[in-house]
Write a protein that holds these residues in place. Structure first.
Motif, PDB file in Angstrom:
ATOM      1  N   ILE A  12       0.850  -1.194   0.000  1.00 12.62           N
ATOM      2  CA  ILE A  12       0.000   0.000   0.000  1.00 12.62           C
ATOM      3  C   ILE A  12       0.888   1.246   0.000  1.00 12.62           C
ATOM      4  O   ILE A  12       0.608   2.214  -0.708  1.00 12.62           O
ATOM      5  N   CYS A  16       0.725   4.227  -2.763  1.00 10.95           N
ATOM      6  CA  CYS A  16       0.471   5.612  -2.331  1.00 10.95           C
ATOM      7  C   CYS A  16       1.625   6.524  -2.718  1.00 10.95           C
ATOM      8  O   CYS A  16       1.404   7.667  -3.133  1.00 10.95           O
ATOM      9  N   PHE A  26      -6.382   5.880  -0.290  1.00  9.80           N
ATOM     10  CA  PHE A  26      -6.425   4.524  -0.842  1.00  9.80           C
ATOM     11  C   PHE A  26      -7.552   3.724  -0.197  1.00  9.80           C
ATOM     12  O   PHE A  26      -8.333   3.075  -0.891  1.00  9.80           O
ATOM     13  N   ALA A  35     -10.442   1.253  -6.085  1.00 10.10           N
ATOM     14  CA  ALA A  35      -9.010   0.955  -6.009  1.00 10.10           C
ATOM     15  C   ALA A  35      -8.702  -0.292  -6.841  1.00 10.10           C
ATOM     16  O   ALA A  35      -9.601  -1.065  -7.168  1.00 10.10           O
TER      17      ALA A  35
END
Length: 65
Positions: A12, A16, A26, A35
């Motif tokens: 993640i 990001c 997110f 997403a």
């Protein structure tokens, strides 16, 4: 000097960082189904296949045309 190898799966934080968004953004997108698809690991961490990320980006580019 070695060149970094692109990993097959993104964290993640990776996603990001590449998009310049906050983690909360997110997770908001994920809750809304916007997403890229994620893989949930046994420890609960999420990963995104790089191929899925690239497909998702291409889809977004197509939607903007």
């Amino acid at each position: 000097m070695s060149t970094p190898v692109a990993r097959r799966h993104m964290t993640i934080s990776d996603l990001c960082g590449e998009l310049g968004i906050a983690r909360s953004t997110f997770y908001d997108w994920r809750a809304k189904g916007r997403a890229p698809r994620c893989i949930k690991l046994p420890n609960g961490d999420l990963r995104i296949r790089r191929t899925e990320y690239e497909r998702w980006l291409a889809e977004l580019e197509g939607a903007g045309s």
